[in-house]
Design a protein around this motif. Structure first.
Motif, PDB file in Angstrom:
ATOM      1  N   ASP A 109       6.761   0.106  11.117  1.00 28.34           N
ATOM      2  CA  ASP A 109       6.468  -1.327  11.046  1.00 28.34           C
ATOM      3  C   ASP A 109       6.916  -1.974  12.351  1.00 28.34           C
ATOM      4  N   LYS A 154      -3.202  -4.111  13.365  1.00 25.60           N
ATOM      5  CA  LYS A 154      -2.665  -5.274  12.647  1.00 25.60           C
ATOM      6  C   LYS A 154      -3.459  -5.483  11.370  1.00 25.60           C
ATOM      7  N   ARG A 155      -2.751  -5.738  10.275  1.00 23.17           N
ATOM      8  CA  ARG A 155      -3.444  -5.985   9.006  1.00 23.17           C
ATOM      9  C   ARG A 155      -4.099  -7.361   9.040  1.00 23.17           C
ATOM     10  N   THR A 203      -8.246  -2.444   7.491  1.00 23.39           N
ATOM     11  CA  THR A 203      -6.797  -2.567   7.646  1.00 23.39           C
ATOM     12  C   THR A 203      -6.087  -2.600   6.287  1.00 23.39           C
ATOM     13  N   ASN A 204      -6.756  -3.070   5.245  1.00 25.16           N
ATOM     14  CA  ASN A 204      -6.122  -3.005   3.922  1.00 25.16           C
ATOM     15  C   ASN A 204      -6.192  -1.595   3.343  1.00 25.16           C
ATOM     16  N   ARG A 229       1.353  -2.192  12.410  1.00 29.91           N
ATOM     17  CA  ARG A 229       1.923  -0.868  12.205  1.00 29.91           C
ATOM     18  C   ARG A 229       1.517   0.101  13.306  1.00 29.91           C
ATOM     19  N   GLN A 288       2.617  -8.053  10.509  1.00 28.64           N
ATOM     20  CA  GLN A 288       2.009  -6.979   9.721  1.00 28.64           C
ATOM     21  C   GLN A 288       1.283  -5.991  10.625  1.00 28.64           C
ATOM     22  N   TRP A 324      -3.344   0.033   5.159  1.00 28.97           N
ATOM     23  CA  TRP A 324      -2.057  -0.536   4.732  1.00 28.97           C
ATOM     24  C   TRP A 324      -1.454   0.209   3.542  1.00 28.97           C
ATOM     25  N   GLN A 325      -2.330   0.742   2.654  1.00 26.86           N
ATOM     26  CA  GLN A 325      -1.778   1.401   1.462  1.00 26.86           C
ATOM     27  C   GLN A 325      -1.529   2.895   1.694  1.00 26.86           C
TER      28      GLN A 325
END
Ligand SMILES: Cc1cc2nc3c(=O)[nH]c(=O)nc-3n(C[C@H](O)[C@H](O)[C@H](O)COP(=O)(O)OP(=O)(O)OC[C@H]3O[C@@H](n4cnc5c(N)ncnc54)[C@H](O)[C@@H]3O)c2cc1C
Length: 238
Positions: free
Chosen positions: A15, A76-77, A84-85, A22, A20, A88-89
């Protein structure tokens, strides 16, 4: 190298900053020899879901070509963003499909006396690759890294760039923070930093990476200052 499709493993997720953002370290199977030019990107293959079809999105390779066996990405989300989502998970150890290497945003030859890299946010990603590569090869030019962010904590890879500047007298960082909290350094937009630090356009190339608005503003400033269009090379993220 011709572009292909590869399965990579996410070895590390870091992070970064407050936005947000990564950093991913993506490792190839040992049998794969993935070769690319600094500045190129890969596509991430996003699988189909009930909400959307399978799709791909480009992400710059944030590591240099001679860090073998893996790639770094920095992303970046985006609120409501599909890719990006999806990213993200994902967790360390998960697998991802990528396509690459792709793109022509690479270092232009012959090298000029001075190269100026200008970015905001994750636009720094291809410059981490290009700058390291030039420094490692002992490129005989002066290299500037003008990097703009909103907040103090958002300066991606700050310590690494500072270390490179200590090790190489031809490399200089100009970090600028537009909404400083405790930051005491530069606080104007990147185009103002160009005017302040690089007043003379002769024998220089400018590379710009990030969102279109910023790129257009920097380009307008550079043209006003007397840079020719051929001296300005950019990659738009949106
Ligand atoms: C060559 C290239 C390299 C790129 N490299 C990187 C990289 O290294 N790191 C990185 O983070 N991104 C990078 N991008 C942007 C990336 O490809 C995606 O566009 C971004 O991550 C959004 O994808 P998404 O599917 O999550 O959002 P989408 O579902 O495509 O978009 C959702 C909404 O958000 C808006 N939007 C899209 N991107 C942004 C943004 N950056 N800021 C604000 N709003 C946005 C869109 O206009 C849309 O309305 C690159 C783009 C290009 C063309």
């Amino acid at each position: 190298m011709k572009a292909g499709i590869f399965t990579v493993t996410i070895e590390k997720i870091v992070d970064m900053g407050v936005q947000q953002t990564r950093h991913f370290k993506l490792v190839f199977d040992p049998s794969v020899n993935f070769d690319f030019d600094a500045g190129q990107f890969i596509n991430i293959m996003v699988p189909e879901t009930p909400e959307h079809k399978a799709l791909k999105r480009p992400y710059s390779i944030a590591s240099p070509p001679d860090w073998k066996g893996y790639l770094d990405l920095c992303w970046k989300r985006i609120e409501g963003g599909i890719a990006t989502n999806y990213l993200w998970q994902l967790k360390e150890g998960d697998k991802l499909q990528i396509q690459g290497p792709l793109g022509r945003f690479t270092v232009k030859q012959p090298l000029p006396k001075t190269i100026v890299y200008i970015s905001t946010g994750t636009g720094i990603a291809p410059f981490r690759s290009m700058i390291y590569n030039l420094l490692k090869k002992g490129a005989p030019c002066e290299i500037w890294n003008i990097f703009g962010n909103r907040f103090d904590e958002d300066i991606l890879y700050k310590e690494e760039f500072e270390d490179w500047a200590k090790e190489h007298s031809n490399f200089r960082n100009v970090f600028t923070v537009s909404r400083p909290k405790t930051w005491k350094g530069e606080n104007q937009y990147v185009q103002h930093m160009l005017k302040k630090y690089i007043p003379d356009p002769r024998d220089k190339h400018i590379y710009i990476c990030g969102l279109t608005n910023m790129i257009m503003e920097v380009q307008a400033t550079a043209l006003e200052m007397g840079f020719a269009k051929e001296q300005i090379i950019y990659e738009k993220y949106d």
